[in-house]
Design a protein around this motif. Sequence first.
Motif, PDB file in Angstrom:
ATOM      1  N   GLU A 164      12.085   2.363 -41.805  1.00 48.40           N
ATOM      2  CA  GLU A 164      10.630   2.302 -41.691  1.00 48.40           C
ATOM      3  C   GLU A 164      10.163   2.356 -40.241  1.00 48.40           C
ATOM      4  N   ALA A 165      11.101   2.488 -39.309  1.00 47.09           N
ATOM      5  CA  ALA A 165      10.746   2.559 -37.888  1.00 47.09           C
ATOM      6  C   ALA A 165      10.276   3.962 -37.540  1.00 47.09           C
ATOM      7  N   ASP A 166       9.444   4.049 -36.530  1.00 52.04           N
ATOM      8  CA  ASP A 166       8.978   5.358 -36.062  1.00 52.04           C
ATOM      9  C   ASP A 166       9.788   5.849 -34.876  1.00 52.04           C
ATOM     10  N   GLY A 167      10.550   4.986 -34.254  1.00 51.41           N
ATOM     11  CA  GLY A 167      11.376   5.361 -33.127  1.00 51.41           C
ATOM     12  C   GLY A 167      12.197   4.177 -32.670  1.00 51.41           C
ATOM     13  N   TYR A 168      13.140   4.439 -31.743  1.00 50.95           N
ATOM     14  CA  TYR A 168      14.027   3.385 -31.265  1.00 50.95           C
ATOM     15  C   TYR A 168      14.369   3.674 -29.813  1.00 50.95           C
ATOM     16  N   VAL A 169      14.301   2.641 -28.976  1.00 46.15           N
ATOM     17  CA  VAL A 169      14.676   2.762 -27.565  1.00 46.15           C
ATOM     18  C   VAL A 169      15.927   1.929 -27.346  1.00 46.15           C
ATOM     19  N   LEU A 170      16.936   2.563 -26.773  1.00 47.56           N
ATOM     20  CA  LEU A 170      18.207   1.904 -26.493  1.00 47.56           C
ATOM     21  C   LEU A 170      18.354   1.662 -24.992  1.00 47.56           C
ATOM     22  N   LYS A 171      19.217   0.725 -24.629  1.00 49.18           N
ATOM     23  CA  LYS A 171      19.480   0.402 -23.228  1.00 49.18           C
ATOM     24  C   LYS A 171      20.461   1.414 -22.668  1.00 49.18           C
ATOM     25  N   PRO A 183      27.566  -0.079 -22.582  1.00 49.09           N
ATOM     26  CA  PRO A 183      28.599   0.204 -23.573  1.00 49.09           C
ATOM     27  C   PRO A 183      28.299  -0.424 -24.930  1.00 49.09           C
ATOM     28  N   SER A 184      27.304  -1.319 -24.983  1.00 43.80           N
ATOM     29  CA  SER A 184      26.981  -1.918 -26.274  1.00 43.80           C
ATOM     30  C   SER A 184      25.792  -1.246 -26.952  1.00 43.80           C
ATOM     31  N   CYS A 185      25.079  -0.343 -26.265  1.00 38.05           N
ATOM     32  CA  CYS A 185      23.985   0.369 -26.948  1.00 38.05           C
ATOM     33  C   CYS A 185      23.549   1.634 -26.206  1.00 38.05           C
ATOM     34  N   GLY A 186      24.431   2.258 -25.461  1.00 41.60           N
ATOM     35  CA  GLY A 186      24.103   3.480 -24.738  1.00 41.60           C
ATOM     36  C   GLY A 186      24.142   4.704 -25.630  1.00 41.60           C
ATOM     37  N   GLU A 219      31.366  11.216 -21.586  1.00 42.23           N
ATOM     38  CA  GLU A 219      30.902  11.816 -22.835  1.00 42.23           C
ATOM     39  C   GLU A 219      30.720  10.787 -23.939  1.00 42.23           C
ATOM     40  N   GLY A 220      30.665   9.505 -23.595  1.00 41.42           N
ATOM     41  CA  GLY A 220      30.638   8.461 -24.597  1.00 41.42           C
ATOM     42  C   GLY A 220      29.270   8.166 -25.182  1.00 41.42           C
ATOM     43  N   ARG A 221      29.316   7.586 -26.353  1.00 44.48           N
ATOM     44  CA  ARG A 221      28.135   7.076 -27.049  1.00 44.48           C
ATOM     45  C   ARG A 221      28.596   5.803 -27.764  1.00 44.48           C
ATOM     46  N   ASP A 222      27.803   4.738 -27.623  1.00 43.54           N
ATOM     47  CA  ASP A 222      28.169   3.468 -28.209  1.00 43.54           C
ATOM     48  C   ASP A 222      28.246   3.538 -29.733  1.00 43.54           C
ATOM     49  N   VAL A 223      28.963   2.601 -30.320  1.00 45.42           N
ATOM     50  CA  VAL A 223      29.136   2.526 -31.772  1.00 45.42           C
ATOM     51  C   VAL A 223      27.779   2.410 -32.467  1.00 45.42           C
TER      52      VAL A 223
END
Length: 160
Positions: free
Chosen positions: A48-55, A59-62, A86-90
């Motif tokens: 139901e979210a319209d968007g999400y901003v990550l830190k 390494p815990s939310c990139g 080339e990483g992306r957090d879990v």
Amino acid sequence: MGGLIGLGAPRPSMRLRTDGHIVTKDGGADHTEAMSALAARRLPGLDEADGYVLKGRSPSCGLFRLPRYASDRPGERTDDQPVDREGRDVFAALLVETLPDLPVEENGRLNDPVLREHFIERLFAQARLRALFTADWQPRDLVDFHARHKMQLLAHAPDE
């Protein structure tokens, strides 16, 4: 996100390894399972979210270009330098896999006016589309939505 999986503040430095695991810098603790469990709990409520901003750069939310370190596989460097960026957090990986149409961005990238405008544009369009589909809509309402967003749609997917 570290606090949400039971890590205190300040928490030990964490790294993303090439095998996708999130470990403390000294390699003493693996937090991958806890982060996956957090994602499993949080993601269902985000539909139901319209968007999400990550830190960014976390390494815990990139989301983009996280440095990845050797996972002790044969042939990988074992020094203190990243193997690649080339990483992306879990959590971020599961977020974009589970909700591919959700506008997602890193906080630091929102300082770029073009990226910020694009993200905000997508947020408002997502909110209007969600409002359309949660109401008692008719096909003409979808046609009106498409007409209103035609240029935006063409700008981001010209081949479709």
